[in-house]
Motif scaffolding. Structure first.
Motif, PDB file in Angstrom:
ATOM      1  N   THR A  24     -12.218   0.484  -3.728  1.00 46.45           N
ATOM      2  CA  THR A  24     -11.866   0.475  -5.143  1.00 46.45           C
ATOM      3  C   THR A  24     -11.643   1.905  -5.637  1.00 46.45           C
ATOM      4  O   THR A  24     -11.973   2.874  -4.953  1.00 46.45           O
ATOM      5  CB  THR A  24     -12.969  -0.199  -5.981  1.00 46.45           C
ATOM      6  OG1 THR A  24     -14.192   0.512  -5.795  1.00 46.45           O
ATOM      7  CG2 THR A  24     -13.157  -1.655  -5.580  1.00 46.45           C
ATOM      8  N   ALA A  25     -11.093   2.019  -6.829  1.00 42.78           N
ATOM      9  CA  ALA A  25     -10.793   3.333  -7.401  1.00 42.78           C
ATOM     10  C   ALA A  25     -12.039   4.185  -7.567  1.00 42.78           C
ATOM     11  O   ALA A  25     -11.969   5.419  -7.505  1.00 42.78           O
ATOM     12  CB  ALA A  25     -10.072   3.176  -8.734  1.00 42.78           C
ATOM     13  N   ASP A  26     -13.202   3.571  -7.763  1.00 39.32           N
ATOM     14  CA  ASP A  26     -14.435   4.346  -7.917  1.00 39.32           C
ATOM     15  C   ASP A  26     -15.100   4.657  -6.567  1.00 39.32           C
ATOM     16  O   ASP A  26     -16.225   5.147  -6.531  1.00 39.32           O
ATOM     17  CB  ASP A  26     -15.405   3.640  -8.863  1.00 39.32           C
ATOM     18  CG  ASP A  26     -15.777   2.241  -8.403  1.00 39.32           C
ATOM     19  OD1 ASP A  26     -15.290   1.799  -7.344  1.00 39.32           O
ATOM     20  OD2 ASP A  26     -16.559   1.580  -9.109  1.00 39.32           O
ATOM     21  N   GLY A  27     -14.431   4.356  -5.456  1.00 39.81           N
ATOM     22  CA  GLY A  27     -14.927   4.726  -4.131  1.00 39.81           C
ATOM     23  C   GLY A  27     -15.832   3.710  -3.465  1.00 39.81           C
ATOM     24  O   GLY A  27     -16.301   3.936  -2.354  1.00 39.81           O
ATOM     25  N   LYS A  28     -16.080   2.581  -4.095  1.00 35.34           N
ATOM     26  CA  LYS A  28     -16.944   1.560  -3.491  1.00 35.34           C
ATOM     27  C   LYS A  28     -16.161   0.776  -2.445  1.00 35.34           C
ATOM     28  O   LYS A  28     -14.960   0.543  -2.597  1.00 35.34           O
ATOM     29  CB  LYS A  28     -17.500   0.629  -4.556  1.00 35.34           C
ATOM     30  CG  LYS A  28     -18.463   1.324  -5.496  1.00 35.34           C
ATOM     31  CD  LYS A  28     -19.036   0.369  -6.497  1.00 35.34           C
ATOM     32  CE  LYS A  28     -19.993   1.120  -7.418  1.00 35.34           C
ATOM     33  NZ  LYS A  28     -20.473   0.277  -8.496  1.00 35.34           N
ATOM     34  N   LEU A  29     -16.879   0.366  -1.389  1.00 32.23           N
ATOM     35  CA  LEU A  29     -16.256  -0.364  -0.288  1.00 32.23           C
ATOM     36  C   LEU A  29     -16.843  -1.765  -0.177  1.00 32.23           C
ATOM     37  O   LEU A  29     -18.062  -1.939  -0.227  1.00 32.23           O
ATOM     38  CB  LEU A  29     -16.483   0.375   1.030  1.00 32.23           C
ATOM     39  CG  LEU A  29     -15.983   1.808   1.106  1.00 32.23           C
ATOM     40  CD1 LEU A  29     -16.358   2.425   2.439  1.00 32.23           C
ATOM     41  CD2 LEU A  29     -14.485   1.865   0.906  1.00 32.23           C
ATOM     42  N   TYR A  30     -15.965  -2.727  -0.023  1.00 28.56           N
ATOM     43  CA  TYR A  30     -16.354  -4.118   0.153  1.00 28.56           C
ATOM     44  C   TYR A  30     -15.648  -4.639   1.395  1.00 28.56           C
ATOM     45  O   TYR A  30     -14.521  -4.240   1.679  1.00 28.56           O
ATOM     46  CB  TYR A  30     -15.949  -4.944  -1.076  1.00 28.56           C
ATOM     47  CG  TYR A  30     -16.555  -4.439  -2.353  1.00 28.56           C
ATOM     48  CD1 TYR A  30     -17.806  -4.876  -2.768  1.00 28.56           C
ATOM     49  CD2 TYR A  30     -15.890  -3.514  -3.141  1.00 28.56           C
ATOM     50  CE1 TYR A  30     -18.378  -4.409  -3.943  1.00 28.56           C
ATOM     51  CE2 TYR A  30     -16.450  -3.035  -4.313  1.00 28.56           C
ATOM     52  CZ  TYR A  30     -17.692  -3.485  -4.705  1.00 28.56           C
ATOM     53  OH  TYR A  30     -18.253  -3.008  -5.864  1.00 28.56           O
ATOM     54  N   SER A  31     -16.307  -5.535   2.139  1.00 28.43           N
ATOM     55  CA  SER A  31     -15.701  -5.975   3.398  1.00 28.43           C
ATOM     56  C   SER A  31     -15.919  -7.457   3.663  1.00 28.43           C
ATOM     57  O   SER A  31     -16.748  -8.112   3.030  1.00 28.43           O
ATOM     58  CB  SER A  31     -16.263  -5.165   4.558  1.00 28.43           C
ATOM     59  OG  SER A  31     -17.633  -5.441   4.738  1.00 28.43           O
TER      60      SER A  31
END
Length: 162
Positions: free
Chosen positions: A141-148
């Motif tokens: 995401t734009a705020d640098g969070k990663l989801y998988s």
């Protein structure tokens, strides 16, 4: 009537020929190349990493969190590892990239798709898997969070020479 249709066909043919000629001249002169368009965003080193953690760090920055916000679709069993259809998407609003990893391949980073502001985070591809392995999609995401999301794909005929 027949003469008019023939004239229209001739016009379409001439327009297509002129367009193709102009594009050929532009490519030949080096004015139109994919390299000039993609050179700044091509993470060549990340695609050459053999360790998935290193490749992930170069592309996305850190480890991801398994979540229901990323959807990964791949077959449970792939009859041919050379052409495995995969789609990935996310329901998050501010996704800037989707990355696909094939954890057991010699080079685990398979593809990376960047999205502009407001772009629909969806990508479909056919990938090569050398053997049965886990495939993982990562949304940043734009705020640098990663989801998988991950899924094991069983391969009956290997795609990398097996």
């Amino acid at each position: 009537m027949e003469q008019e249709r023939m004239n229209n066909t001739r016009r379409v043919f001439l327009k297509g020929t002129l367009t193709a000629s102009a594009l050929g001249v532009a490519v030949g002169a080096g004015l139109l190349t994919p390299r000039t368009v993609l050179a700044a965003t091509w993470p060549k080193d990340a695609f050459q990493r053999t360790d998935i953690k290193e490749a992930m760090k170069m592309i996305d920055g850190s480890d991801s969190t398994e979540s229901g916000h990323v959807t990964l679709r791949a077959p449970d069993i792939a009859e041919n590892g050379a052409v495995v259809p995969v789609t990935m998407s996310s329901d998050l609003d501010n996704v800037v990239s989707l990355t696909l990893f094939a954890k057991g391949n010699p080079y685990p980073l398979n593809s990376n798709y960047a999205f502009s502001n407001g772009g629909l985070p969806y990508a479909a591809s056919r990938i090569k898997l050398s053997k049965t392995m886990e495939v993982m999609a990562v949304a940043r995401t734009a705020d640098g969070k990663l989801y998988s999301a991950s899924k094991e794909v069983k391969v009956t005929i290997g795609g990398c020479g097996g």
